[in-house]
Design an enzyme around this catalytic site. Structure first.
Site, PDB file in Angstrom:
ATOM      1  N   LYS A 172     -20.217 -22.933 -29.465  1.00  0.00           N
ATOM      2  CA  LYS A 172     -19.718 -24.038 -30.271  1.00  0.00           C
ATOM      3  C   LYS A 172     -20.275 -25.367 -29.756  1.00  0.00           C
ATOM      4  O   LYS A 172     -20.783 -25.463 -28.641  1.00  0.00           O
ATOM      5  CB  LYS A 172     -18.191 -24.071 -30.237  1.00  0.00           C
ATOM      6  CG  LYS A 172     -17.595 -24.361 -28.861  1.00  0.00           C
ATOM      7  CD  LYS A 172     -16.088 -24.400 -28.915  1.00  0.00           C
ATOM      8  CE  LYS A 172     -15.509 -24.722 -27.538  1.00  0.00           C
ATOM      9  NZ  LYS A 172     -14.046 -24.819 -27.553  1.00  0.00           N
ATOM     10  N   ARG A 188      -1.431 -26.333 -29.246  1.00  0.00           N
ATOM     11  CA  ARG A 188      -2.469 -26.840 -30.144  1.00  0.00           C
ATOM     12  C   ARG A 188      -2.365 -26.042 -31.444  1.00  0.00           C
ATOM     13  O   ARG A 188      -1.343 -26.067 -32.108  1.00  0.00           O
ATOM     14  CB  ARG A 188      -3.846 -26.713 -29.472  1.00  0.00           C
ATOM     15  CG  ARG A 188      -4.938 -27.547 -30.120  1.00  0.00           C
ATOM     16  CD  ARG A 188      -6.188 -27.599 -29.244  1.00  0.00           C
ATOM     17  NE  ARG A 188      -6.784 -26.288 -29.016  1.00  0.00           N
ATOM     18  CZ  ARG A 188      -7.857 -26.092 -28.249  1.00  0.00           C
ATOM     19  NH1 ARG A 188      -8.447 -27.103 -27.640  1.00  0.00           N
ATOM     20  NH2 ARG A 188      -8.357 -24.877 -28.084  1.00  0.00           N
ATOM     21  N   TYR A 227     -24.339 -55.721 -14.663  1.00  0.00           N
ATOM     22  CA  TYR A 227     -23.249 -56.438 -15.331  1.00  0.00           C
ATOM     23  C   TYR A 227     -22.066 -56.647 -14.388  1.00  0.00           C
ATOM     24  O   TYR A 227     -21.643 -55.726 -13.670  1.00  0.00           O
ATOM     25  CB  TYR A 227     -22.770 -55.663 -16.560  1.00  0.00           C
ATOM     26  CG  TYR A 227     -23.743 -55.666 -17.716  1.00  0.00           C
ATOM     27  CD1 TYR A 227     -24.015 -56.832 -18.412  1.00  0.00           C
ATOM     28  CD2 TYR A 227     -24.381 -54.501 -18.106  1.00  0.00           C
ATOM     29  CE1 TYR A 227     -24.899 -56.842 -19.484  1.00  0.00           C
ATOM     30  CE2 TYR A 227     -25.268 -54.483 -19.180  1.00  0.00           C
ATOM     31  CZ  TYR A 227     -25.520 -55.663 -19.856  1.00  0.00           C
ATOM     32  OH  TYR A 227     -26.399 -55.665 -20.910  1.00  0.00           O
ATOM     33  N   MET A 285     -26.804 -49.483 -21.188  1.00  0.00           N
ATOM     34  CA  MET A 285     -27.052 -48.596 -22.317  1.00  0.00           C
ATOM     35  C   MET A 285     -28.262 -47.685 -22.095  1.00  0.00           C
ATOM     36  O   MET A 285     -28.214 -46.486 -22.406  1.00  0.00           O
ATOM     37  CB  MET A 285     -27.245 -49.404 -23.600  1.00  0.00           C
ATOM     38  CG  MET A 285     -27.306 -48.551 -24.854  1.00  0.00           C
ATOM     39  SD  MET A 285     -27.370 -49.526 -26.380  1.00  0.00           S
ATOM     40  CE  MET A 285     -25.766 -50.309 -26.366  1.00  0.00           C
TER      41      MET A 285
END
Length: 360
Positions: free
Chosen positions: A37, A129, A248, A296
């Protein structure tokens, strides 16, 4: 360099070997199904299923109908089990393509029966679930419905062999199965649950993570072979003075004159943002900490303790390797290895081998 795209190398022979490990753990009386999956956990569904079929895997679990269609185009003679259930609008596709629908509600069981589609019954035993509850199973038992191909459930705490919930779920599973026809095959555990022992194996186990080299249960020694290696290009090397910050928000400040390497991989490629100042990469046989925030498309590593003659742009930096597997990065990112595989597999260039060093 032709491309700065980071590369996820995938060893298909190792996947075959991990299937053999699981078979040795459960014995010949238990069927082993491959869970492919989510695009085989990000590693590429179409490329995974062929090598598994070659070593005798004849049943596969997929996430949804789209993945089932992709798999059927590759393999025409295997069982394909679709975890997302069945809707009336999909019934013709299930029947004509010979898919098995995992039914988690009375409505889905009814749809599968009215459409004459093979189905598996998913039982809710404490995961909280999807799945049929005890009262719903009792109602189905007294209805005139075709029996399922098999019955399944899923353990919530299989990663923790000491958890009492494992035994509780197993006992609930047995009790609910006994309400149905006793001869219906049963499947309770996935990869981590295999190590709980024969009392949990029943007729079929469903193996995903272990195929891809993940040791969810923390077995020691680890019986599974590493499958993936993540590497990226070192594109620049520069000097940073003592006291200068990197990245950053300046989360890393050099405490000494520092040789800094800029690597072409970032969170766009699946490198988790949280590994900043926590993960250690490998370069030329040396360790190189990731410093400053991951951006990024780039991150920085500290090359100060690596010989200057080696620390040159153009080399490859390993973030996942046989010696520092996916679990190492997962701990640095405060997440699970499965999430990282899915993200990295979708964000990086994938390269396949029948063993590391032999591209296919």
């Amino acid at each position: 360099m032709a491309s700065r795209q980071p590369t996820l190398s995938i060893d298909l022979k190792a996947v075959q070997e991990n299937l053999a490990v699981i078979r040795s753990m459960v014995g010949p009386a238990v069927d082993v199904s491959a869970v492919v999956k989510s695009d085989a956990y990000g590693l590429g569904l179409e490329r995974m299923v062929g090598p598994l079929f070659e070593v005798g895997c004849k049943s596969f679990f997929v996430a949804d109908l789209g993945e089932a269609e992709r798999l059927r185009r590759k393999l025409s003679r295997v069982d394909i089990v679709v975890l997302s259930g069945i809707r009336r609008s999909d019934a013709d596709a299930y029947r004509s393509r010979r898919f098995i629908a995992v039914c988690s509600s009375p409505v889905e069981v009814s749809v599968a029966n009215s459409a004459e589609v093979a189905y598996a019954m998913n039982l809710e035993t404490g995961f909280g679930r999807l799945g049929l509850r005890f009262d719903e199973v009792r109602t189905i038992v007294h209805s005139d419905l075709a029996p399922p191909a098999f019955v399944m459930s899923h353990l919530a705490c299989a990663d923790d062999p000491e958890s009492r919930r494992n035994g509780l779920q197993r006992d609930r599973f047995i009790g609910m199965c006994e309400m149905l026809a006793p001869a219906i095959p049963r499947s309770l555990v996935a990869s981590a649950g295999v190590s709980l022992g024969a009392d949990y194996h029943f007729d079929r186990v469903r193996i995903g993570s272990a195929l891809y080299g993940l040791n969810n249960a923390g077995l020691d020694p680890n019986p599974f072979v590493p499958v993936v290696r993540l590497s990226a290009w070192l594109i620049d090397v520069r000097q940073v003075h003592r006291g200068e910050s990197v990245g950053y928000m300046g989360t890393f400040r050099a405490e000494r004159p520092t040789r800094l390497g800029i690597v072409a991989i970032g969170y766009r490629h699946g490198l988790a943002w949280l590994v900043a100042n926590r993960l250690v990469a490998e370069f030329g046989g040396y360790l190189a900490p990731v410093v400053g925030r991951v951006s990024m498309e780039y991150c920085a590593i500290d090359l100060t303790d690596i010989p200057a003659a080696l620390a040159r742009a153009g080399g490859r930096v390993d973030f996942i390797s046989p010696t520092r597997p996916v679990e190492w990065m997962a701990r640095s990112a405060s997440t699970v290895a499965q999430e990282l595989l899915v993200r990295i597999g979708g964000g990086c260039s994938r390269r396949y081998h029948m063993q590391f060093g032999a591209p296919s």
